[in-house]
Structures are given as C-alpha cells and as structure tokens.
Motif scaffolding. Structure first.
Motif, PDB file in Angstrom:
ATOM      1  N   LEU A 166       0.701  -1.188  -0.135  1.00  0.00           N
ATOM      2  CA  LEU A 166       0.010   0.020  -0.007  1.00  0.00           C
ATOM      3  C   LEU A 166       0.946   1.285   0.126  1.00  0.00           C
ATOM      4  N   ARG A 167       0.608   2.284  -0.693  1.00  0.00           N
ATOM      5  CA  ARG A 167       0.785   3.464  -0.453  1.00  0.00           C
ATOM      6  C   ARG A 167       0.206   4.304   0.649  1.00  0.00           C
ATOM      7  N   LEU A 168       0.808   4.517   1.905  1.00  0.00           N
ATOM      8  CA  LEU A 168       0.291   5.173   3.017  1.00  0.00           C
ATOM      9  C   LEU A 168       1.028   6.192   3.694  1.00  0.00           C
TER      10      LEU A 168
ATOM     11  N   THR B 130      -3.724   5.332   9.435  1.00  0.00           N
ATOM     12  CA  THR B 130      -4.994   4.577   8.849  1.00  0.00           C
ATOM     13  C   THR B 130      -5.869   4.717   9.760  1.00  0.00           C
ATOM     14  N   THR B 131      -7.158   4.826   9.369  1.00  0.00           N
ATOM     15  CA  THR B 131      -8.394   4.767  10.281  1.00  0.00           C
ATOM     16  C   THR B 131      -8.505   3.333  10.661  1.00  0.00           C
ATOM     17  N   ALA B 132      -9.494   3.280  11.666  1.00  0.00           N
ATOM     18  CA  ALA B 132     -10.054   2.075  12.094  1.00  0.00           C
ATOM     19  C   ALA B 132     -10.767   1.224  10.904  1.00  0.00           C
TER      20      ALA B 132
ATOM     21  N   LEU C 136      -9.386  -2.122  -1.435  1.00  0.00           N
ATOM     22  CA  LEU C 136      -8.498  -1.010  -0.828  1.00  0.00           C
ATOM     23  C   LEU C 136      -9.206   0.376  -1.240  1.00  0.00           C
ATOM     24  N   HIS C 137      -9.583   0.534  -2.640  1.00  0.00           N
ATOM     25  CA  HIS C 137     -10.179   1.673  -3.167  1.00  0.00           C
ATOM     26  C   HIS C 137     -11.428   2.140  -2.361  1.00  0.00           C
ATOM     27  N   GLU C 138     -12.171   1.065  -2.065  1.00  0.00           N
ATOM     28  CA  GLU C 138     -13.529   1.272  -1.227  1.00  0.00           C
ATOM     29  C   GLU C 138     -13.133   2.122  -0.141  1.00  0.00           C
ATOM     30  N   VAL C 139     -11.895   1.987   0.578  1.00  0.00           N
ATOM     31  CA  VAL C 139     -11.858   2.886   1.802  1.00  0.00           C
ATOM     32  C   VAL C 139     -10.735   3.922   1.608  1.00  0.00           C
ATOM     33  N   LEU C 140     -10.686   4.322   0.279  1.00  0.00           N
ATOM     34  CA  LEU C 140      -9.655   5.384  -0.366  1.00  0.00           C
ATOM     35  C   LEU C 140      -8.365   4.955  -0.008  1.00  0.00           C
ATOM     36  N   LEU C 141      -7.807   3.988  -0.195  1.00  0.00           N
ATOM     37  CA  LEU C 141      -6.371   3.390  -0.167  1.00  0.00           C
ATOM     38  C   LEU C 141      -6.135   2.961  -1.677  1.00  0.00           C
TER      39      LEU C 141
ATOM     40  N   LEU D  76      -9.876  -2.166   9.351  1.00  0.00           N
ATOM     41  CA  LEU D  76     -10.762  -3.593   9.171  1.00  0.00           C
ATOM     42  C   LEU D  76     -10.855  -3.821   7.834  1.00  0.00           C
ATOM     43  N   LYS D  77     -10.786  -3.054   6.659  1.00  0.00           N
ATOM     44  CA  LYS D  77     -10.907  -3.591   5.478  1.00  0.00           C
ATOM     45  C   LYS D  77      -9.463  -4.225   5.069  1.00  0.00           C
TER      46      LYS D  77
END
Length: 572
Positions: free
Chosen positions: A88-90, A95-97, A140-145, A101-102
């Motif tokens: 991941l690019r982070l 990261t959020t909770a 990942l895209h679903e949670v903006l990652l 979870l995702k």
C-alpha cells in the motif's frame, strides 16, 4: 515511435538502446500499461511476463514464488508457485479504524491470513494469487487506499515520524506527508484502467508532466523526521526533511539529500551512504524543494548502469556542491543555513504515552512487522477487535510496530481489556534487544534473499539475550537488524549490530553504527554462522560491560575502544 531520448546528464541526445534495458522497457510501456491487463486474464500460468512484472512494481505489486517448495516443483516439472506481494501507499503510516478493518478483511480473504507492516510505514499482503489482485486493489479503493508508486522507479510512499509524543507539530507534518505524496505519484491513468476497469484514455506526451516516459532512474525515498526522534532514519532517505519548530509551530525543514542503504557484496562501487544536510527551507517551499531535488535526480541520474542509478551515486559522481547548486537554481534562490536540531534515538517507545491533546497513544510491539495469530497470541484477531471499537487512528512506525492513536481516558480500560483477552502485552513484553530488533521479509518469498532474516532473527535474539544478561547488559538498549541480502531493506547499515545474508546460515556481521542513525557501521566479520556470531558477540559484550563509560552506547564504545575503525561516513 522515436527511439531517441535526451540523456540530460550529458545534455546530448542518445539512442534509447544505448541506455539500460529498464529504460527501454519504461519508455515503450505506454506509461506503465504494458500488457498487464492481458496477463491478468491468462489462466494458463499463475505468473505474468517478465516485462509486466517489472511494470507492475510501479503499481505496488511484486511477483514472487514460494522458495521453500521451488526445487520440489521443479522436480515435478511444474512452474514456480507464483503469488504476488501487494504493498500500500500510506503516507505517514496513518490509517483509520475503518481502513484497518478492510485491510484485515482482505488479508484473511486473499493474503494467507496475515499482513505485514513494513519498515516504510505501510502494509504488505503476501501470497495473493493472480486472480485475487483486482479484488484486493478494488477493496482497498473502497476505503480510499491505493498501491500507486509503492514500488518501482518513482517516489515511494512518504514517511513521517511516528513517535508517540503526539503534538500539533506532528499532526501538521503528517498532513504535509500526505499532501506531498499525492503530489509526487505518477499521473498516468494506467492504474485506474487496469485495476478499477475505467475506460482507457489516449496516452499523450502530457500524461506524465514530471516523470516523462522513463520515470526516475531508480526508486526515490522521501521522509520527514521530527526531532528528537529519528525513527525514520532520516539519513537513509534520498530526500529527507527534518522538522524545525518554533514558538509559532512548524517553521520549516532542514533538507537532507543522498541517503541510501543498498549495496552489492564484493562490488566496491556500490555502498551505503548517509544523507547530507544542505540547508533549510520554509514550510511553504516544501513542494518546490521536492520538485527541484527530484528533478535533478531525474535529469542527472545514471540511466546506463542501474546499480549506480540511485541519487547517492549521482551526488558522489557529480559532487555535492554541483547538485546543491542545481537544486537552488531550480528553486530560484539559495537555501538558508541549516538550523540546530537534536536526535536521541531511532527506536520506538512502547506502552502508554500521554499527548499534549489530552489523549493517549499506545505503542504495541509487532515482531518483524508480522500480524497473524499464533497460539494464544491472537494478534490479528485482537487488532481487529480493537479497530471495531477504537475511535482514533492507527499509526504504523518505521520500525514496523503499531501505535493505537488518540485513545481517550474513557476508552483506555476497554482497550487494555481487549488486549489482555487476546494475549497482547501492553508494554512490549520482551527484552530490550528484541524490542530494538528489525528484519526484512527475506525467505521464502523475496527473490533476492540469500539467507533467512524474519524467520531467523527471533531465534538468534533468544540466544543473544542470555549473553547480555551474563554481562549485566540486559537493560542496555542496543539496535540489531538483519536482512537476507545486502540490499538493506531493514536499514541494517545504521544498526549497532547488523547481519546481511550471504548464503543459507551465513551472514556478514557489521558493528558500530550510531544509536540514533547518525553513523554507518563497519564490516567486522564476513560469511560467518551462528556459532561464530555468538562467540564474537560474547567477547565484545564482556569488554563493553567492563570498559564502557556512563551512558555510552555500544556502537560508540566499539569506536572509542578501536574495535571497529572510523566510520566511513557520519551525518553532519
């Protein structure tokens, strides 16, 4: 297609074929598209073409195979057991909770029931099969990652200090790391076309206004350090920013250029290098300074000999004064003189810590960054349960640990109860040596590894700990790191004790780096096994215990006593 490109380092036009093969591949890739989309549809093989594997790195994906069973599959005339690592690019490791979870869900579904934290503050999935790549990236895209530029010849995920002494200055630096990361990633639409199934656009010369057709000569690493913690090992970055605060908050950054860890055994023209502090910039100059530094490396970096393509070699080949003047010219003026700062460690502080916002941060030890369930130590389940009730964020540290960030007084008992239920110690729960240990992934998935690292270092530490206890050193912090090859992914060359793999069970032993990453270590023994390692360290610990001065770190003692020679390079 024109086969001629500009080699800016010589300011002349050269045939593309005269440059390195990776340069030809990038130039002809249609801005990182290649034939990746077709390769994903090929069910005859679990892998992809060599060229597409190279290009997929720009998308954050490495093809790997299980080296534990490689020989057996060869005997059975089967292709290697191909799977993929997805990184991941982070930016800043935040990261959020919801995102945690995702990531947990995807790791259980596609990543072999485990996820790894990296030494650059992000997550990696291993064991992802080819048909699961799109579902993983779309999840990942679903949670903006995303995984854009997590690998490849571009600017990698941007690091930011994760020291648990949280502050407004820290929050501003982390926000800037996200802003900078979004600015420097490739702009090609290829990622969206391949992984999100968006319509293909006609490529143009403006598709990559900064990178062009050939991107960077090699990977380019950027990070922010917040004194007094040097947890990101700022001197190992291609481009580093040391935050300088004042009465009004963040004022700007000291700029560090030219760090890098990788080397090749028995090739003297490859070596680790510490970055140089070249001056100070105001915080509103951050984007301009980054563009200038990256532009100099883009234009002058070695595109013929790949092993000499990192920014550290460009600086040494061209000269620091020349590179600095080029950066200043592109910025439109000189840098200010560097400002005073102090580092005192490059490790993490475990357990609870109060922030100046009135909340709590909890730093948890994650051995070698591997999150999974092992017997009663149900780390993966426990962190998932924690994410289900946590109102704050999670921060990954550059030493592949986790900070549970922003815990309120009211939530703290619930957090502690959950950790106890899942067998996760709050205060680290291990020896100081283990808490200051770090290893790369190595075998069985890394194709470059020549020896074990992640799977072996815990056992070796268990054998070194009694030696420290014997000499009354159990309460003395010492940094120790191990990699399966000399490329330096776990930043071994700035550890007081370090091992780089040479062959199964054999390592080079390096000693004497600075405790907070300000000095390189020195090769002390070559190609030795466990028995020689333990015998050597036992003797050195005995001398250190008898001869050290008050508060003297192990690496500093080794230099003062003449046990290792003068460091090849120390940070300014």
């Amino acid at each position: 297609m024109d086969s001629r490109v500009v080699d800016r380092s010589n300011d002349i036009s050269q045939p593309l074929e005269a440059l390195g093969p990776d340069e030809t591949l990038k130039y002809n890739s249609d801005y990182l598209r290649g034939s990746i989309d077709l390769g994903l549809l090929d069910r005859v093989t679990g892998g992809v073409k060599f060229e597409d594997n190279k290009l997929m790195k720009f998308h954050g994906i490495y093809q790997q195979d299980d080296r534990d069973i490689r020989d057996e599959r060869r005997r059975q005339k089967l292709e290697p057991a191909y799977t993929f690592m997805v990184r991941l690019r982070l930016p800043g490791g935040v990261t959020t909770a919801e995102q945690w979870l995702k990531i947990d869900e995807l790791a259980r579904r596609h990543g072999g029931d485990m996820v790894r934290l990296t030494t650059r503050q992000t997550f990696q999935f291993h064991w992802v099969v080819k048909e699961d790549l799109k579902p993983t990236i779309q999840g990942l895209h679903e949670v903006l990652l995303d995984t854009v530029a997590a690998c490849g010849d571009d600017a990698r995920t941007v690091m930011a200090g994760a020291d648990p002494d949280d502050s407004e200055l820290h929050a501003e630096v982390v926000a800037l790391s996200k802003q900078l990361s979004d600015h420097i990633i490739p702009k090609t639409h290829a990622y969206h076309e391949i992984w999100y199934n968006e319509a293909k656009i006609a490529s143009s010369e403006n598709e990559e206004p900064f990178y062009g057709r050939q991107y960077m000569p090699r990977k380019f690493k950027i990070g922010f350090a917040i004194p007094p913690s040097n947890d990101i090992d700022i001197y190992t970055q291609d481009l580093g920013f040391i935050a300088i605060g004042g009465e009004s908050g963040l004022e700007g950054f000291n700029v560090v250029i030219g760090g890098g860890m990788g080397r090749t055994d028995n090739e003297a023209d490859t070596y680790p290098r510490l970055g140089d502090v070249i001056g100070f910039i105001a915080k509103d100059q951050l984007i301009a300074a980054t563009d200038a530094v990256m532009g100099v490396q883009r234009d002058y970096g070695n595109r013929k000999v790949r092993k000499r393509a990192r920014f550290k070699y460009t600086i040494d080949d061209k000269g620091l004064d020349f590179i600095t003047s080029e950066i200043e010219a592109r910025m439109g003026g000189p840098l200010e003189p560097a400002r005073a700062f102090t580092f005192d460690s490059n490790g993490d502080r475990f357990g609870w810590g109060k922030t100046d916002r009135g909340t709590w941060n909890l730093t948890l030890f994650i051995e070698n960054g591997r999150i999974r369930n092992t017997g009663n130590y149900r780390l993966m389940d426990g962190l998932r349960a924690l994410a289900q009730v946590h109102n704050g964020k999670f921060r990954l540290t550059p030493n592949h640990n986790v900070i549970v960030s922003g815990v309120t007084d009211e939530k703290r008992p619930q957090v502690e109860a959950l950790l106890s239920e899942y067998g996760i110690p709050v205060d680290g729960g291990h020896s100081l040596l283990r808490l200051n240990a770090m290893a790369c992934v190595a075998l069985p998935t890394c194709p470059l590894a020549m020896a074990e690292a992640e799977r072996y270092l815990p056992d070796l530490v268990q054998k070194i700990d009694p030696l420290l206890e014997k000499h009354g050193l159990a309460d003395t912090p010492i940094t120790i790191r191990m990699t399966g090859c000399p490329n330096g992914c776990a930043r071994p060359y700035v550890a007081e004790i370090a091992f780089t793999g040479r062959a199964p069970g054999k390592y080079n032993l390096y000693l004497g780096a600075g405790f907070h990453g300000e000095r390189l270590n020195t090769l002390y023994r070559e190609n030795i096994g466990e028995a020689a390692i333990l015998e050597t360290l036992d003797g050195l610990f005995a001398r250190y215990a008898q001869e050290r001065t008050s508060g003297e770190h192990f690496g500093n003692y080794l230099h003062r006593a003449g046990i290792v020679g003068a460091a090849e390079q120390a940070a300014a």
